[in-house]
Design a protein around this motif. Sequence first.
Motif, PDB file in Angstrom:
ATOM      1  N   VAL A 245       4.943  10.639   9.619  1.00 55.66           N
ATOM      2  CA  VAL A 245       3.929   9.846   8.915  1.00 55.66           C
ATOM      3  C   VAL A 245       4.329   9.668   7.445  1.00 55.66           C
ATOM      4  O   VAL A 245       4.131   8.611   6.854  1.00 55.66           O
ATOM      5  N   ALA A 246       4.905  10.698   6.866  1.00 59.30           N
ATOM      6  CA  ALA A 246       5.347  10.601   5.474  1.00 59.30           C
ATOM      7  C   ALA A 246       6.602   9.734   5.404  1.00 59.30           C
ATOM      8  O   ALA A 246       7.619  10.038   6.017  1.00 59.30           O
ATOM      9  N   SER A 247       6.501   8.689   4.658  1.00 55.59           N
ATOM     10  CA  SER A 247       7.590   7.729   4.600  1.00 55.59           C
ATOM     11  C   SER A 247       8.763   8.252   3.759  1.00 55.59           C
ATOM     12  O   SER A 247       8.562   8.742   2.655  1.00 55.59           O
TER      13      SER A 247
ATOM     14  N   THR B  70       0.047  -3.192   8.396  1.00 52.04           N
ATOM     15  CA  THR B  70      -1.002  -2.639   7.537  1.00 52.04           C
ATOM     16  C   THR B  70      -2.059  -3.715   7.266  1.00 52.04           C
ATOM     17  O   THR B  70      -1.740  -4.800   6.766  1.00 52.04           O
TER      18      THR B  70
ATOM     19  N   LEU C  46       2.753  11.802  -4.112  1.00 53.64           N
ATOM     20  CA  LEU C  46       2.153  11.390  -2.827  1.00 53.64           C
ATOM     21  C   LEU C  46       2.737  12.223  -1.680  1.00 53.64           C
ATOM     22  O   LEU C  46       2.019  12.703  -0.804  1.00 53.64           O
ATOM     23  N   LYS C  47       4.063  12.388  -1.703  1.00 48.20           N
ATOM     24  CA  LYS C  47       4.719  13.140  -0.636  1.00 48.20           C
ATOM     25  C   LYS C  47       4.180  14.562  -0.605  1.00 48.20           C
ATOM     26  O   LYS C  47       3.860  15.081   0.446  1.00 48.20           O
TER      27      LYS C  47
ATOM     28  N   CYS D 172       0.852  -1.205   0.000  1.00 51.81           N
ATOM     29  CA  CYS D 172       0.000   0.000   0.000  1.00 51.81           C
ATOM     30  C   CYS D 172       0.884   1.251   0.000  1.00 51.81           C
ATOM     31  O   CYS D 172       1.990   1.230   0.534  1.00 51.81           O
ATOM     32  N   GLY D 173       0.351   2.331  -0.532  1.00 55.57           N
ATOM     33  CA  GLY D 173       0.975   3.657  -0.405  1.00 55.57           C
ATOM     34  C   GLY D 173       2.395   3.703  -0.947  1.00 55.57           C
ATOM     35  O   GLY D 173       2.689   3.231  -2.055  1.00 55.57           O
ATOM     36  N   THR D 174       3.261   4.265  -0.150  1.00 58.11           N
ATOM     37  CA  THR D 174       4.665   4.388  -0.543  1.00 58.11           C
ATOM     38  C   THR D 174       5.286   3.019  -0.824  1.00 58.11           C
ATOM     39  O   THR D 174       6.081   2.865  -1.760  1.00 58.11           O
ATOM     40  N   SER D 175       4.940   2.034  -0.019  1.00 58.17           N
ATOM     41  CA  SER D 175       5.512   0.698  -0.214  1.00 58.17           C
ATOM     42  C   SER D 175       5.092   0.121  -1.567  1.00 58.17           C
ATOM     43  O   SER D 175       5.853  -0.606  -2.212  1.00 58.17           O
TER      44      SER D 175
ATOM     45  N   GLU E  90       0.482  14.660   0.620  1.00 60.79           N
ATOM     46  CA  GLU E  90       0.345  14.196   1.998  1.00 60.79           C
ATOM     47  C   GLU E  90       0.752  15.272   3.019  1.00 60.79           C
ATOM     48  O   GLU E  90       0.069  15.451   4.022  1.00 60.79           O
TER      49      GLU E  90
ATOM     50  N   GLY F  27       4.660  -3.486   8.849  1.00 60.86           N
ATOM     51  CA  GLY F  27       4.318  -4.903   8.986  1.00 60.86           C
ATOM     52  C   GLY F  27       2.974  -5.121   9.643  1.00 60.86           C
ATOM     53  O   GLY F  27       2.631  -6.247  10.011  1.00 60.86           O
TER      54      GLY F  27
ATOM     55  N   SER G  48       6.117  -3.714   3.401  1.00 53.96           N
ATOM     56  CA  SER G  48       5.459  -2.856   4.387  1.00 53.96           C
ATOM     57  C   SER G  48       6.484  -2.337   5.385  1.00 53.96           C
ATOM     58  O   SER G  48       7.271  -3.115   5.920  1.00 53.96           O
TER      59      SER G  48
HETATM   60  O1  M6R Z   1       3.598   0.400   6.884  1.00 54.97           O
HETATM   61  P1  M6R Z   1       3.329   0.286   5.419  1.00 54.97           P
HETATM   62  O2  M6R Z   1       4.525   0.404   4.567  1.00 54.97           O
HETATM   63  O3  M6R Z   1       2.538  -0.962   5.088  1.00 54.97           O
HETATM   64  O4  M6R Z   1       2.373   1.510   5.106  1.00 54.97           O
HETATM   65  C1  M6R Z   1       1.793   1.680   3.844  1.00 54.97           C
HETATM   66  C2  M6R Z   1       1.262   3.071   3.672  1.00 54.97           C
HETATM   67  O5  M6R Z   1       0.246   3.341   4.620  1.00 54.97           O
HETATM   68  C3  M6R Z   1       2.342   4.151   3.802  1.00 54.97           C
HETATM   69  O6  M6R Z   1       3.405   3.911   2.937  1.00 54.97           O
HETATM   70  C4  M6R Z   1       1.772   5.541   3.511  1.00 54.97           C
HETATM   71  O7  M6R Z   1       1.384   5.650   2.175  1.00 54.97           O
HETATM   72  C5  M6R Z   1       2.789   6.627   3.890  1.00 54.97           C
HETATM   73  N1  M6R Z   1       2.225   7.538   4.841  1.00 54.97           N
HETATM   74  C6  M6R Z   1       3.243   7.443   2.737  1.00 54.97           C
HETATM   75  O8  M6R Z   1       4.165   8.420   3.097  1.00 54.97           O
END
Ligand code: M6R
Length: 367
Positions: A156-158, A109, A242-243, A57-60, A246, A107, A104
Amino acid sequence: ERGDYRHYMLKEIHEQPRAVADTLAERLTEDRLLAAAFGPKAEAAFENIKGVHIIACGTSYHAGLIARYQIEQLANVPVSVEIASEYRYRNPVVPKDHLFVCISQSGETADTLAALRMAKERGYRETLAICNVPESSLVREAGLTLMTRAGPEIGVASTKAFTTQLAALAMLALALGKAREQISPEQEAELVRDLRQLPAQIEAALDLDAPLKRLAELLVDNRHALFLGRGAQYPVAMEGALKLKEISYIHAEAYAAGELKHGPLALVDEHMPIIALVPDDELSEKVRSNLEEVRARGGRLIIFAAEDTGFEADEHSHVMILPRGVSKLTRPALYTIPLQLLSYHVAVLRGTDVDKPRNLAKSVTVE
Ligand code: M6R
């Protein structure tokens, strides 16, 4: 602790050279990927793999999209990449001898974990979790694991979770290429040497901080932005968009540059800044002509280009130079760095809560 950094996000951006080096450490020698990198069962599991399904999901998920280009190239197997919340509610057909990979940071999500549980019932050859938290559910339940060693990510932003995932996935591409006998020892040596340069490349890119801070002023009053890339830089553009959305709440979208004519070109005017990624690869000429179309329509451009790709700043475009000759394996992580910094500075200028953007949680443990 945050130390002298104003936000955890900025601290974590600056931790990337170390985090990536830690993720590569003990898994690579000078010129080899160690067989033990993915654990004792991996060699047998990777041999004769006929395809890979990547779920996240998301960044991953963006990391997974980048890995597709690398795995297909180095291991010559088909790869599909899908968002966990979509995958788990369709009826995914699992061909024989496919590897399931979930990515993830946390781990935990919910959708990614549910996808792994479903995959285990569906008869994949093996399941692999790429994860940053050793005691997480995903790590406990996957057949194989490869830990990223980003350390705790508070923002929160990865940021560092993403670039360490890219390092881990590059090693996966190498491991699959070796297991499937698609790369020679000479090629392996060259690729490993390339990968080992990544921490230093990131370190050098962090020096762009000051000019990026100035560039951020150009974006701060915009309501929209478009990110463009081709090849593996397309998912890098997705991550950049996304960054920005977000943490700065500016609406940002990414497009594969080749799609411009199929719709988004209609959006281009002086109020729609276009952020483009142009490394010195086989697609750079194509991106250049895509950007000409934008320029001809009065679009304002921010271009991240490799040295000597011939882009020059003018009244409508700003050009940030990155080194040329950077390996395919490390380029996506390298081009990610200025996009993280740019979003960060835009968010700071807009006065948002950078480390805790509104409406978002660090770990999405309910679907
Ligand atoms: O912990 P995860 O890598 O599974 O989380 C997935 C996404 O919720 C996460 O990457 C989200 O998109 C970030 N906040 C993006 O910066």
